[in-house]
Design a protein around this motif. Structure first.
Motif, mmCIF file in Angstrom:
data_model
loop_
_atom_site.group_PDB
_atom_site.id
_atom_site.type_symbol
_atom_site.label_atom_id
_atom_site.label_comp_id
_atom_site.label_asym_id
_atom_site.label_seq_id
_atom_site.Cartn_x
_atom_site.Cartn_y
_atom_site.Cartn_z
ATOM 1 N N ASP A 298 -41.928 0.312 -14.722
ATOM 2 C CA ASP A 298 -41.310 0.703 -15.981
ATOM 3 C C ASP A 298 -39.794 0.573 -15.879
ATOM 4 O O ASP A 298 -39.241 0.122 -14.858
ATOM 5 C CB ASP A 298 -41.706 2.134 -16.360
ATOM 6 C CG ASP A 298 -41.299 3.148 -15.308
ATOM 7 O OD1 ASP A 298 -40.411 2.827 -14.469
ATOM 8 O OD2 ASP A 298 -41.851 4.266 -15.315
ATOM 9 N N GLY A 299 -39.095 0.977 -16.952
ATOM 10 C CA GLY A 299 -37.642 0.840 -16.985
ATOM 11 C C GLY A 299 -36.925 1.696 -15.960
ATOM 12 O O GLY A 299 -35.768 1.417 -15.617
ATOM 13 N N LYS A 300 -37.570 2.718 -15.434
ATOM 14 C CA LYS A 300 -36.963 3.575 -14.417
ATOM 15 C C LYS A 300 -37.225 3.082 -13.001
ATOM 16 O O LYS A 300 -36.838 3.744 -12.037
ATOM 17 C CB LYS A 300 -37.503 5.008 -14.566
ATOM 18 C CG LYS A 300 -37.158 5.652 -15.909
ATOM 19 C CD LYS A 300 -37.751 7.043 -15.995
ATOM 20 C CE LYS A 300 -37.438 7.704 -17.338
ATOM 21 N NZ LYS A 300 -38.031 9.069 -17.424
ATOM 22 N N MET A 381 -40.157 -6.485 -19.914
ATOM 23 C CA MET A 381 -40.812 -5.762 -21.007
ATOM 24 C C MET A 381 -39.743 -5.091 -21.866
ATOM 25 O O MET A 381 -38.617 -4.850 -21.408
ATOM 26 C CB MET A 381 -41.788 -4.729 -20.439
ATOM 27 C CG MET A 381 -42.949 -5.381 -19.690
ATOM 28 S SD MET A 381 -44.249 -4.189 -19.248
ATOM 29 C CE MET A 381 -43.335 -3.087 -18.178
ATOM 30 N N PRO A 382 -40.061 -4.789 -23.102
ATOM 31 C CA PRO A 382 -39.041 -4.230 -24.021
ATOM 32 C C PRO A 382 -38.428 -2.930 -23.539
ATOM 33 O O PRO A 382 -37.274 -2.633 -23.855
ATOM 34 C CB PRO A 382 -39.824 -4.026 -25.326
ATOM 35 C CG PRO A 382 -40.965 -5.001 -25.242
ATOM 36 C CD PRO A 382 -41.333 -5.066 -23.796
ATOM 37 N N ASP A 383 -39.165 -2.143 -22.736
ATOM 38 C CA ASP A 383 -38.627 -0.846 -22.327
ATOM 39 C C ASP A 383 -37.744 -0.942 -21.102
ATOM 40 O O ASP A 383 -37.345 0.084 -20.525
ATOM 41 C CB ASP A 383 -39.780 0.137 -22.069
ATOM 42 C CG ASP A 383 -40.683 -0.331 -20.938
ATOM 43 O OD1 ASP A 383 -40.496 -1.472 -20.460
ATOM 44 O OD2 ASP A 383 -41.572 0.443 -20.534
ATOM 45 N N GLY A 384 -37.434 -2.161 -20.646
ATOM 46 C CA GLY A 384 -36.602 -2.334 -19.469
ATOM 47 C C GLY A 384 -37.385 -2.566 -18.206
ATOM 48 O O GLY A 384 -36.809 -2.859 -17.154
ATOM 49 N N GLY A 385 -38.692 -2.426 -18.242
ATOM 50 C CA GLY A 385 -39.519 -2.668 -17.063
ATOM 51 C C GLY A 385 -39.897 -4.143 -16.962
ATOM 52 O O GLY A 385 -39.381 -5.007 -17.679
#
Length: 844
Positions: A298-300, A381-385
């Protein structure tokens, strides 16, 4: 009211109404477009026909006519030239004009398409050839100093030939101009028709467009605004809103129904959430069973999911690959298991962040333990991931590398093949256009075929590998050496001072290749011939430049082999002339333009004619007769000597069958003919078909026929002897003469070449050679025949030396078959001296 209903098309859908209006406009536009395209294509075709067809034809024909006229004037000036300087200037101009005429003729022949053009151009070529023949006769008179006769001959024949040459050109020019005018008229007519139709259709289309705009404003735009207001209330949370759609049956009514459906969809949201959870579990099952490694962060930077194949590729444990594990922890585990991958993955993720805006996946190849290669496809991915797919492509990559190498390299020698060589040559020529220099060297191995035939193809293959190794040793790293096929190699030499660099390389290559080879304990000797072409001097395109190098190679092999030659324009001209003669020769064989002439053999003791030598003549379409020395070598080279030789043999047997039974016929047989395994069968067939006694047929061969495959040749000669056919060794003493031939095969007759007879009066050893040959023939029981006897002194010398037979113009030139009988009648059983005097009186 009725008019309003008619305009609103009540009962039809909005889509249908708009489709009717727009369809009408589109149809009109299509009509205009199609018609315009058709007319444009027609005009373009007419213009192309003018630009690429008739205008070039007119220009080429004009250039051709000017060149012919300039040639005529230059020839006239040459006839009246006062000094040698003037003659030299005229001759240089004459050569330039001849080259321009030849070039224009080839160009026009390639673009002439209509039967009328081809007929007129063929007529022009025929008259032009006749005119050139007249010029050659005139120039031959000039060379012997008979200028007055040359001028009278030129005035008598050249003017007529010149006018006959220009007449087809004038007709061709008139024909091209007529076609040009017709094309222009046709294009104008099409242009006016297109203007009228386009104006009419545009008027109708504009009217329809105005009607469509007014109707759409009233019957489509206003109702849609009402629907938009209702949708706004629904999205604000008024789920109890109901819109009545019973009054309309078109798309606007459908839109109202969609609003009601949207309201119902909100109520089904909870049901869909439950369904989504089920699909998620199914997706997880699919990911776990994928044949490729997959991971998602994921984005984190925390792991969302990965499958078992991903863990297997990098040697990770399930504890490390739990959902929520940080990227740092996963990278440390990958680094520990494989070594040195952590920094590379971080750089890749940095590149992915930079390329995220493109929306394109990022592909990387990474190497891990045991020499494996992994293909990784990253997608942001759109969420930064990101999600990454991993596949082990080790074997695929190795196979692709092997295939790529095989596609561009020779399997035997490992050198670049023709495809890679062409690519390297194109690259070098691009640099040549930027003031670099490039040379192309074509190399052909001399005597390589003999190695294959005698020692076998495995030895030949080993030899090619050794040659390739020596070529590499002579080359610089920046040059390219390739095997084009068989025993043919080629080199691209770049960046050297030319032509000196190419010559220096050739001087290194020929000795290097010619050094002895040790193949399986056998010493093998070959040579090399090299042809060179230079860029930009000889062109900047790969294929034409390679063709020039091939022509230079052909010249080197013709001039003795083991040498190099640089391309010259005359090589291309000679090759084109040779091809023209080849076409004429093939056509002559099909049309039966050949005839046999016969020259008698006179016995020195009795004065009788013992036989005739069959000599072929070519009756050209222009009325001239071409002797065999001008076309037999070409026929041997292109393979026509076999059918031509078969015709000569059969025709000679047919005509000899009508002669007295004690008169033989001698037929010259080429080494190429004798090399064919079915030659003896050809002789047997000719004898059987004509009924000629085999003892009356004499086959004349030269010593060169015994060089390449003497064992097979001797075996065929013995079979002919068994049939009763006589064998004569022709031109003895001027070629690769070897007494072993006389020992290996007892010829019935040895023919002394005319070159020795012509020089018998000079103190150059010719008399000694004649004495030695006649003595050798007498010792071996072979008769000797002297060719080219033209004087009393020659005849007397041959009588004194004991020659058996003579042949030459002193007795008779070659005569057609119909004159053989009368020649036999004139030769009775008298001695040579009365017969010689009689022939001299008849000649006077």
């Amino acid at each position: 009211m009725k008019i309003g209903k008619l305009i609103s098309f009540k009962g039809l859908s909005v889509r249908t109404k708009l489709s009717l209006v727009l369809g009408t406009i589109i149809c009109l536009m299509i009509v205009v477009g199609v018609f315009g395209l058709v007319q444009l294509h027609t005009v373009n075709r007419v213009a192309a026909d003018m630009r690429e067809g008739w205008l070039p034809r007119i220009e080429l024909l004009g250039e051709l006519k000017r060149g012919i006229e300039q040639r005529f004037h230059l020839t006239t000036r040459q006839l009246h030239a006062a000094d040698s300087v003037h003659l030299t200037e005229i001759s240089e101009g004459d050569q330039a004009v001849e080259g321009a005429v030849s070039k224009a003729s080839r160009t026009y022949r390639s673009i002439a398409t209509t039967p009328e053009e081809q007929r007129l151009f063929k007529e022009f070529q025929h008259h032009w050839a006749h005119y050139l023949l007249t010029e050659r006769v005139v120039f031959s008179l000039l060379e012997v100093g008979d200028k007055a006769d040359a001028i009278s001959t030129f005035n008598a024949f050249a003017n007529t030939a010149f006018n006959a040459t220009t007449d087809p050109l004038d007709k061709l020019i008139a024909h091209a101009k007529l076609k040009s005018r017709e094309s222009i008229s046709y294009a104008r007519e099409i242009y006016h028709q297109a203007l009228i139709l386009i104006a009419a259709v545009m008027t109708i289309g504009g009217t329809c467009a105005l009607i469509a705009v007014a109707w759409s404003q009233r019957h489509v735009a206003a109702p849609i605004l009402d629907v938009a207001e209702a949708m706004s209330q629904l999205t604000s949370g008024d789920l109890n809103l109901t819109v009545d759609d019973s009054r309309r049956g078109d798309e606007i009514g459908t839109l109202i129904a969609s609003i009601n459906a949207y309201r119902d969809s909100l109520r089904r949201g909870r049901e869909l959430a439950a369904t989504a959870d089920l699909e998620r579990r199914r997706l997880q099952s699919a990911v776990d069973n994928m044949p490729i490694g997959l991971c998602m962060f994921d984005g984190k930077g925390q792991l969302i999911v990965c499958n078992a194949h991903y863990m297997e590729i990098f040697g990770l444990t399930p504890e490390v690959c739990r959902s929520g594990t940080s990227l740092e922890t996963v990278l440390d585990a990958i680094n520990d298991a494989n070594g040195g991958l952590r920094d590379g993955v971080i750089r890749t993720l940095s590149d992915l962040d930079n390329d995220e805006k493109t929306g394109q996946p990022l592909t990387r190849l990474i190497g891990i333990g045991n020499g494996r290669t992994i293909s990784v496809i990253y997608r942001a991915m759109p969420d930064g991931g990101w999600v990454a797919i991993h596949e082990d492509v080790t074997e695929r990559q190795r196979a692709e590398e092997r295939i790529a190498h095989m596609a561009h390299h020779d399997a035997l020698t490992g050198l670049p093949n023709r495809v890679l060589f062409h690519r390297k040559l194109v690259q070098a020529l691009r640099r040549t256009q930027q003031d670099h220099q490039t040379a192309v060297l074509c190399i052909d191995l001399d005597r390589f075929k003999n190695i294959n035939d005698t020692l076998g193809h495995p030895v030949g293959d080993r030899l090619l590998v050794e040659v390739a190794s020596r070529l590499r040793a002579c080359m610089r790293d920046i040059d390219t050496v390739a095997r084009l096929g068989g025993d043919e190699f080629a080199i691209v030499q770049v960046g050297d001072h030319q032509p000196d660099g190419a010559r220096a390389l050739a001087r290194r290559l020929i000795p290097a290749i010619s050094k002895p080879y040790d193949i399986d304990g056998q010493t093998v000797l070959i040579g090399a011939s090299i042809g060179i072409a230079l860029a930009p001097d000889h062109g900047l395109a790969a294929d034409p430049l390679l063709a020039c190098a091939d022509l230079a190679l052909y010249e080197a092999k013709n001039q003795g082999r083991g040498i190099c030659r640089i391309f010259e324009d005359r090589m291309a001209f000679r090759m084109s002339t040779k091809r023209a003669i080849e076409l004429d020769l093939r056509e002559a064989l099909e049309q039966g333009d050949f005839a046999l002439f016969y020259q008698p053999f006179v016995h020195l003791d009795t004065g009788e004619i013992h036989g005739f030598e069959a000599l072929i003549r070519w009756h050209r379409q222009d009325g001239t007769i071409t002797p065999p020395s001008e076309f037999i070598p070409l026929a041997e080279e292109i393979g026509l000597i076999v059918p031509l030789g078969k015709w000569i043999l059969e025709q000679a047997c047919i005509e000899a069958a009508n002669w007295p039974i004690d008169v033989r016929v001698a037929v010259n047989v080429s080494a190429v003919q004798l090399g064919y395994a079915d030659f003896v069968q050809t002789v047997e067939t000719a004898l059987f078909m004509t009924g000629l006694d085999p003892s009356r047929l004499e086959i004349e061969i030269t010593e060169t026929a015994l060089l390449d495959d003497s064992s097979a040749i001797l075996e065929r000669l013995h079979r002919l002897r068994e049939l009763g056919v006589q064998i004569a060794l022709d031109d003895f003493g001027i070629g690769y003469s070897s007494l072993s031939y006389l020992r290996t095969f007892p010829f019935q007759r040895i023919k002394i070449d005319g070159s020795f007879i012509r020089s018998v009066a000079r103190q150059d050893g010719s008399l000694a050679i004649i004495r030695a040959v006649t003595s050798l023939g007498a010792a071996l029981g072979m008769e000797t025949t002297a060719e080219g006897v033209e004087s009393d002194a020659q005849l007397g010398c041959l009588q004194r030396e004991g020659c058996t037979e003579v042949q030459g113009y002193l007795f008779s030139p070659p005569v057609p078959a119909k004159e053989v009988s009368s020649l036999l009648d004139r030769f009775d059983r008298k001695s040579i001296e009365p017969r010689r005097l009689e022939m001299m009186e008849q000649s006077a």
